[in-house]
Design a protein around this motif. Sequence first.
Motif, PDB file in Angstrom:
ATOM      1  N   CYS A 193       0.819  -1.221   0.000  1.00 31.68           N
ATOM      2  CA  CYS A 193       0.000   0.000   0.000  1.00 31.68           C
ATOM      3  C   CYS A 193       0.852   1.271   0.000  1.00 31.68           C
ATOM      4  N   ASN A 194       2.177   1.102  -0.025  1.00 30.63           N
ATOM      5  CA  ASN A 194       3.108   2.240  -0.054  1.00 30.63           C
ATOM      6  C   ASN A 194       2.911   3.117   1.183  1.00 30.63           C
ATOM      7  N   LEU A 195       3.019   2.493   2.328  1.00 27.46           N
ATOM      8  CA  LEU A 195       2.754   3.140   3.612  1.00 27.46           C
ATOM      9  C   LEU A 195       3.619   4.371   3.855  1.00 27.46           C
ATOM     10  N   THR A 196       4.831   4.371   3.359  1.00 29.26           N
ATOM     11  CA  THR A 196       5.732   5.491   3.656  1.00 29.26           C
ATOM     12  C   THR A 196       5.280   6.799   3.025  1.00 29.26           C
ATOM     13  N   THR A 197       4.298   6.745   2.141  1.00 35.39           N
ATOM     14  CA  THR A 197       3.779   7.983   1.552  1.00 35.39           C
ATOM     15  C   THR A 197       2.644   8.569   2.386  1.00 35.39           C
ATOM     16  N   ARG A 198       2.219   7.846   3.417  1.00 41.78           N
ATOM     17  CA  ARG A 198       1.120   8.288   4.272  1.00 41.78           C
ATOM     18  C   ARG A 198       1.660   8.977   5.520  1.00 41.78           C
ATOM     19  N   GLU A 199       0.782   9.714   6.182  1.00 45.12           N
ATOM     20  CA  GLU A 199       1.134  10.350   7.449  1.00 45.12           C
ATOM     21  C   GLU A 199       1.310   9.275   8.523  1.00 45.12           C
ATOM     22  N   PRO A 200       2.266   9.444   9.420  1.00 46.73           N
ATOM     23  CA  PRO A 200       2.480   8.438  10.466  1.00 46.73           C
ATOM     24  C   PRO A 200       1.513   8.590  11.638  1.00 46.73           C
ATOM     25  N   VAL A 201       0.235   8.429  11.352  1.00 49.86           N
ATOM     26  CA  VAL A 201      -0.795   8.438  12.389  1.00 49.86           C
ATOM     27  C   VAL A 201      -1.581   7.138  12.277  1.00 49.86           C
ATOM     28  N   ARG A 202      -2.131   6.699  13.391  1.00 47.48           N
ATOM     29  CA  ARG A 202      -2.794   5.399  13.453  1.00 47.48           C
ATOM     30  C   ARG A 202      -3.857   5.207  12.362  1.00 47.48           C
ATOM     31  N   ALA A 203      -4.732   6.178  12.195  1.00 47.61           N
ATOM     32  CA  ALA A 203      -5.830   6.033  11.228  1.00 47.61           C
ATOM     33  C   ALA A 203      -5.288   5.871   9.805  1.00 47.61           C
ATOM     34  N   GLU A 204      -4.251   6.608   9.470  1.00 47.50           N
ATOM     35  CA  GLU A 204      -3.674   6.507   8.120  1.00 47.50           C
ATOM     36  C   GLU A 204      -3.015   5.154   7.908  1.00 47.50           C
ATOM     37  N   VAL A 205      -2.303   4.671   8.918  1.00 49.42           N
ATOM     38  CA  VAL A 205      -1.639   3.370   8.810  1.00 49.42           C
ATOM     39  C   VAL A 205      -2.675   2.265   8.621  1.00 49.42           C
ATOM     40  N   VAL A 206      -3.699   2.262   9.455  1.00 54.11           N
ATOM     41  CA  VAL A 206      -4.744   1.232   9.365  1.00 54.11           C
ATOM     42  C   VAL A 206      -5.466   1.327   8.027  1.00 54.11           C
ATOM     43  N   ASP A 207      -5.796   2.541   7.595  1.00 51.54           N
ATOM     44  CA  ASP A 207      -6.473   2.736   6.316  1.00 51.54           C
ATOM     45  C   ASP A 207      -5.627   2.205   5.159  1.00 51.54           C
ATOM     46  N   CYS A 208      -4.339   2.480   5.204  1.00 51.07           N
ATOM     47  CA  CYS A 208      -3.443   2.007   4.150  1.00 51.07           C
ATOM     48  C   CYS A 208      -3.413   0.481   4.111  1.00 51.07           C
ATOM     49  N   LEU A 209      -3.244  -0.137   5.263  1.00 52.38           N
ATOM     50  CA  LEU A 209      -3.175  -1.603   5.305  1.00 52.38           C
ATOM     51  C   LEU A 209      -4.479  -2.243   4.855  1.00 52.38           C
ATOM     52  N   ARG A 210      -5.593  -1.640   5.238  1.00 50.89           N
ATOM     53  CA  ARG A 210      -6.903  -2.187   4.831  1.00 50.89           C
ATOM     54  C   ARG A 210      -7.180  -1.976   3.341  1.00 50.89           C
ATOM     55  N   SER A 211      -6.495  -1.025   2.716  1.00 50.39           N
ATOM     56  CA  SER A 211      -6.727  -0.741   1.302  1.00 50.39           C
ATOM     57  C   SER A 211      -6.119  -1.796   0.380  1.00 50.39           C
ATOM     58  N   VAL A 212      -5.273  -2.640   0.930  1.00 51.15           N
ATOM     59  CA  VAL A 212      -4.645  -3.693   0.123  1.00 51.15           C
ATOM     60  C   VAL A 212      -5.677  -4.757  -0.196  1.00 51.15           C
ATOM     61  N   ARG A 213      -5.708  -5.154  -1.449  1.00 55.57           N
ATOM     62  CA  ARG A 213      -6.626  -6.213  -1.862  1.00 55.57           C
ATOM     63  C   ARG A 213      -6.094  -7.542  -1.363  1.00 55.57           C
ATOM     64  N   MET A 214      -6.905  -8.257  -0.568  1.00 59.26           N
ATOM     65  CA  MET A 214      -6.459  -9.526   0.012  1.00 59.26           C
ATOM     66  C   MET A 214      -7.629 -10.483   0.143  1.00 59.26           C
ATOM     67  N   ASP A 215      -7.300 -11.741   0.342  1.00 56.77           N
ATOM     68  CA  ASP A 215      -8.359 -12.739   0.505  1.00 56.77           C
ATOM     69  C   ASP A 215      -8.919 -12.683   1.929  1.00 56.77           C
ATOM     70  N   ALA A 216      -9.933 -13.488   2.184  1.00 58.27           N
ATOM     71  CA  ALA A 216     -10.620 -13.467   3.475  1.00 58.27           C
ATOM     72  C   ALA A 216      -9.694 -13.867   4.623  1.00 58.27           C
ATOM     73  N   ASN A 217      -8.807 -14.834   4.385  1.00 58.02           N
ATOM     74  CA  ASN A 217      -7.885 -15.261   5.436  1.00 58.02           C
ATOM     75  C   ASN A 217      -6.931 -14.142   5.829  1.00 58.02           C
ATOM     76  N   ALA A 218      -6.388 -13.443   4.843  1.00 56.09           N
ATOM     77  CA  ALA A 218      -5.465 -12.340   5.124  1.00 56.09           C
ATOM     78  C   ALA A 218      -6.195 -11.199   5.813  1.00 56.09           C
ATOM     79  N   SER A 219      -7.407 -10.935   5.402  1.00 60.73           N
ATOM     80  CA  SER A 219      -8.194  -9.886   6.032  1.00 60.73           C
ATOM     81  C   SER A 219      -8.483 -10.222   7.495  1.00 60.73           C
ATOM     82  N   ALA A 220      -8.826 -11.475   7.758  1.00 67.03           N
ATOM     83  CA  ALA A 220      -9.069 -11.912   9.131  1.00 67.03           C
ATOM     84  C   ALA A 220      -7.787 -11.837   9.966  1.00 67.03           C
ATOM     85  N   ARG A 221      -6.683 -12.156   9.343  1.00 64.62           N
ATOM     86  CA  ARG A 221      -5.387 -12.072  10.037  1.00 64.62           C
ATOM     87  C   ARG A 221      -5.071 -10.628  10.417  1.00 64.62           C
TER      88      ARG A 221
END
Length: 108
Positions: free
Chosen positions: A65-93
């Motif tokens: 998700c190219n996290l280093t381009t985002r602001e280093p705040v919790r909401a931005e980090v979580v939003d970036c990680l959740r924006s990655v397309r992944m299967d159900a197992n990875a999402s649950a993880r």
Amino acid sequence: MNKPPSLLWLFLVLALLAVFGFVGARYMLKAHSQSTLDQLAVVWPNIATMPEQERGFLVELAHTCNLTTREPVRAEVVDCLRSVRMDANASARLDRLLGQTAPAAPQR
């Protein structure tokens, strides 16, 4: 008369460029990796002590998700990680790992 450069001189120049490129690439990779871990530490302060598989999973998501381009705040980090397309197992993880973190402190 101008003498063309010798093959030894050309080889030396190419070797110096290769060494410079290698050292520069290692430095940039180390800086990028540290920046990624610093941003993940906003959400997971214990990222350094996490099991290797979990840390690797989070780093892979962060790079995708190219996290280093985002602001280093919790909401931005979580939003970036959740924006990655992944299967159900990875999402649950990811959800499980997010559940292990302390809730965000309220903003004043």
